[in-house]
Design a protein around this motif. Structure first.
Motif, mmCIF file in Angstrom:
data_model
loop_
_atom_site.group_PDB
_atom_site.id
_atom_site.type_symbol
_atom_site.label_atom_id
_atom_site.label_comp_id
_atom_site.label_asym_id
_atom_site.label_seq_id
_atom_site.Cartn_x
_atom_site.Cartn_y
_atom_site.Cartn_z
ATOM 1 N N ARG A 214 2.745 2.816 -5.368
ATOM 2 C CA ARG A 214 1.903 1.809 -6.014
ATOM 3 C C ARG A 214 0.428 2.193 -6.049
ATOM 4 O O ARG A 214 -0.305 1.752 -6.920
ATOM 5 C CB ARG A 214 2.067 0.473 -5.289
ATOM 6 C CG ARG A 214 3.418 -0.119 -5.505
ATOM 7 C CD ARG A 214 3.533 -1.463 -4.827
ATOM 8 N NE ARG A 214 4.870 -1.967 -5.001
ATOM 9 C CZ ARG A 214 5.860 -1.754 -4.150
ATOM 10 N NH1 ARG A 214 5.655 -1.052 -3.066
ATOM 11 N NH2 ARG A 214 7.055 -2.242 -4.396
ATOM 12 N N ILE A 215 -0.005 2.985 -5.087
ATOM 13 C CA ILE A 215 -1.426 3.322 -4.995
ATOM 14 C C ILE A 215 -1.768 4.612 -5.742
ATOM 15 O O ILE A 215 -2.835 4.743 -6.325
ATOM 16 C CB ILE A 215 -1.843 3.439 -3.512
ATOM 17 C CG1 ILE A 215 -1.683 2.094 -2.817
ATOM 18 C CG2 ILE A 215 -3.258 3.946 -3.362
ATOM 19 C CD1 ILE A 215 -2.580 1.010 -3.368
ATOM 20 N N ARG A 216 -0.882 5.591 -5.731
ATOM 21 C CA ARG A 216 -1.179 6.898 -6.323
ATOM 22 C C ARG A 216 -0.387 7.183 -7.597
ATOM 23 O O ARG A 216 -0.948 7.539 -8.618
ATOM 24 C CB ARG A 216 -0.880 8.011 -5.315
ATOM 25 C CG ARG A 216 -1.632 7.899 -4.034
ATOM 26 C CD ARG A 216 -2.953 8.632 -4.147
ATOM 27 N NE ARG A 216 -3.572 8.773 -2.839
ATOM 28 C CZ ARG A 216 -4.606 8.054 -2.446
ATOM 29 N NH1 ARG A 216 -5.104 7.157 -3.246
ATOM 30 N NH2 ARG A 216 -5.131 8.228 -1.263
ATOM 31 N N TYR B 252 0.822 -1.206 0.000
ATOM 32 C CA TYR B 252 0.000 0.000 0.000
ATOM 33 C C TYR B 252 0.857 1.257 0.000
ATOM 34 O O TYR B 252 0.447 2.294 0.512
ATOM 35 C CB TYR B 252 -0.941 0.004 1.202
ATOM 36 C CG TYR B 252 -1.932 -1.129 1.155
ATOM 37 C CD1 TYR B 252 -2.870 -1.205 0.140
ATOM 38 C CD2 TYR B 252 -1.912 -2.126 2.114
ATOM 39 C CE1 TYR B 252 -3.774 -2.253 0.082
ATOM 40 C CE2 TYR B 252 -2.813 -3.170 2.062
ATOM 41 C CZ TYR B 252 -3.739 -3.235 1.058
ATOM 42 O OH TYR B 252 -4.619 -4.267 0.999
ATOM 43 N N TRP C 142 2.696 4.648 -1.359
ATOM 44 C CA TRP C 142 2.196 5.774 -2.147
ATOM 45 C C TRP C 142 2.517 5.600 -3.630
ATOM 46 O O TRP C 142 1.709 5.937 -4.490
ATOM 47 C CB TRP C 142 2.833 7.071 -1.626
ATOM 48 C CG TRP C 142 2.386 8.282 -2.371
ATOM 49 C CD1 TRP C 142 1.259 8.993 -2.141
ATOM 50 C CD2 TRP C 142 3.040 8.911 -3.476
ATOM 51 N NE1 TRP C 142 1.172 10.036 -3.042
ATOM 52 C CE2 TRP C 142 2.248 10.005 -3.870
ATOM 53 C CE3 TRP C 142 4.215 8.655 -4.166
ATOM 54 C CZ2 TRP C 142 2.604 10.835 -4.914
ATOM 55 C CZ3 TRP C 142 4.566 9.473 -5.213
ATOM 56 C CH2 TRP C 142 3.764 10.553 -5.579
#
Length: 84
Positions: free
Chosen positions: A59-61, A55, A57
């Protein structure tokens, strides 16, 4: 049967896009590939151990934003009129 085929010359070839379109498409594909590369990883070697790095930053954003931006570049490359 009469085959009246003319030899192909450089002027006879009609491509859908021009060189500028293909260059912008290549840039878009590179941005999409970079997004997928940044999305990779973060897993755990042991399935019983949770790794919160998944999770992150990046990979998510960042990575999904790069992929969407790359697709936007591809749409722009398709709609680009290089003759203007």
């Amino acid at each position: 049967m009469n085959n009246n085929k003319k030899p192909l010359h450089k002027q006879d070839l009609n491509f859908v896009f021009e060189k500028k379109n293909y260059i912008v498409m290549g840039i878009g594909l590179a941005v999409i590939a970079l997004g997928f590369i940044l999305m990779a990883g973060g897993g755990s070697d042991d399935p019983n151990v949770f790794n919160p790095e998944i999770y992150n930053w990046r990979r998510i954003r960042l990575a999904p934003a790069l992929v969407l931006f790359g697709f936007a570049i591809e749409v722009y490359a398709i709609l680009l009129n290089p003759r203007k």
